[in-house]
Design an enzyme around this catalytic site. Structure first.
Site, PDB file in Angstrom:
ATOM      1  CG  ASP A   1      36.150  64.724 -35.715  1.00 38.68           C
ATOM      2  OD1 ASP A   1      35.124  65.091 -36.037  1.00 38.68           O
ATOM      3  OD2 ASP A   1      36.592  64.691 -36.044  1.00 38.68           O
ATOM      4  CD  GLU A   2      33.876  66.177 -31.531  1.00 34.85           C
ATOM      5  OE1 GLU A   2      34.350  66.134 -30.466  1.00 34.85           O
ATOM      6  OE2 GLU A   2      33.660  67.628 -32.527  1.00 34.85           O
TER       7      GLU A   2
END
Length: 347
Positions: free
Chosen positions: A94-95
């Site tokens: 998620d990054e």
């Protein structure tokens, strides 16, 4: 992404919306993998023991993780990134860092690109994302965390140094609880305090990380966005609900872990030569045992045979086993690609 795993569960299960949610297992040795913002208000955080989380928030709802779903949504989000630039450096599911100095939309404004990407992610996944825009990775990372959830924050070059001076030391990327405590003991509480220390002093206190802290305190980070992040190992592990002291049961668990790792090896076309077994005893002492083969592991039979032989040499007379893990590493490195100069990041 904002509370990625928990937000997906709230999106997919209407009864969880607005409630404090933890992705993980509520058992005695469970750990919180992710916490919704409703749960974070009570002090619940990822990597927190489940029992601690439950004591902080008695109404906390635990949801079992669905990593196949998280991986698929992460893939969808990454496809959106590639609509704008090839210079995407994933940090986790998620990054990611993006270099949008030159982009496929020919848009000169990184801020407008960030806003557009946030909208595209919401349209595609119904999930909120936060973005940070600046001229290097350190500042972009800080900016991305500055106005969560659903944030968009920009740090301009002329504002960078004063902005960093105003930060609490805990807001620096790479400063965890232990490092923050050590900094406090040295009288360092803010970016300005950090900036007053010499590079030599910081290296003495924090080792090689001290050099990064010295430059980061001045808003300087010369790392480039790496478009390709090479996978160096694939592993899996499990923590038992009760300490285990029977070799036959440990072998069964090791077999299932090896199957899981082999599936990922085949999926990612990752064929290493070194097999490593990790054991954590009941007293939290941890050991690893490795064996390197003359050729790459391309089939389960040789992988399992090697893992089993390693496990036979683990001493169970010391303590029962709390955690068991297995991994594969040691793939020949590919020639390093020529890198492109970083000028602007979107996180």
């Amino acid at each position: 992404m904002d509370a990625f795993y928990a937000s997906i569960e709230q999106r997919d299960h209407e009864e969880l919306r607005g409630k404090p949610v933890a992705v993980g297992y509520a058992e005695a040795r469970g750990v919180v993998a992710a916490a919704s913002y409703e749960a974070r208000k009570y002090g619940v955080r990822s990597a927190m023991p489940s029992l601690t989380a439950k004591s902080k928030c008695p109404s906390l709802v635990f949801v079992s993780p669905r990593f196949d779903v998280y991986h698929e949504i992460s893939r969808q989000i990454r496809e959106i990134f590639y609509e704008y630039t090839n210079l995407v450096e994933p940090l986790s599911l998620d990054e990611a860092f993006l270099d949008v100095t030159e982009n496929r939309k020919n848009n000169p404004s990184a801020t407008l690109i960030a806003r557009e990407i946030k909208c595209r992610i919401y349209e595609t996944t119904a999930l909120r994302a936060s973005a940070g825009v600046s001229f290097n990775k350190f500042l972009a990372k800080i900016a991305s965390d500055y106005q969560k959830p659903d944030g968009l924050f920009v740090i301009l070059p002329e504002e960078a140094e004063k902005f960093v001076e105003s930060l609490k030391i805990e807001q620096f990327f790479g400063v965890g609880k232990v490092t923050a405590r050590k900094m406090h003991e040295s009288g360092i509480y803010t970016g300005l305090d950090l900036k007053k220390r010499s590079e030599q002093e910081l290296v003495h206190l924090f080792g090689k990380a001290g050099r990064n802290f010295y430059w980061n305190a001045r808003g300087i980070d010369n790392r480039e966005v790496q478009a390709e992040r090479t996978v160096k190992s694939i592993s899996s592990e499990t923590t038992f609900l009760k300490d285990m002291d029977r070799m036959v049961l440990l072998m069964v668990e090791l077999y299932h872990l090896a199957k899981e790792v082999m599936e990922r090896i085949e999926k990612e076309n990752f064929y290493g030569r070194t097999v490593t077994v990790k054991v954590k005893y009941a007293d939290f002492r941890m050991i690893t045992r490795s064996r390197t083969l003359p050729c790459r592991i391309t089939g389960f039979d040789i992988f399992w045979h090697t893992a089993r032989e390693i496990m036979k040499h683990v001493d169970l007379s010391i303590q029962p086993v709390r955690l068991l893990g297995i991994g594969v590493s040691n793939v020949a490195e590919e020639p390093e690609q020529k890198r492109i100069q970083l000028k602007l990041d979107l996180f």
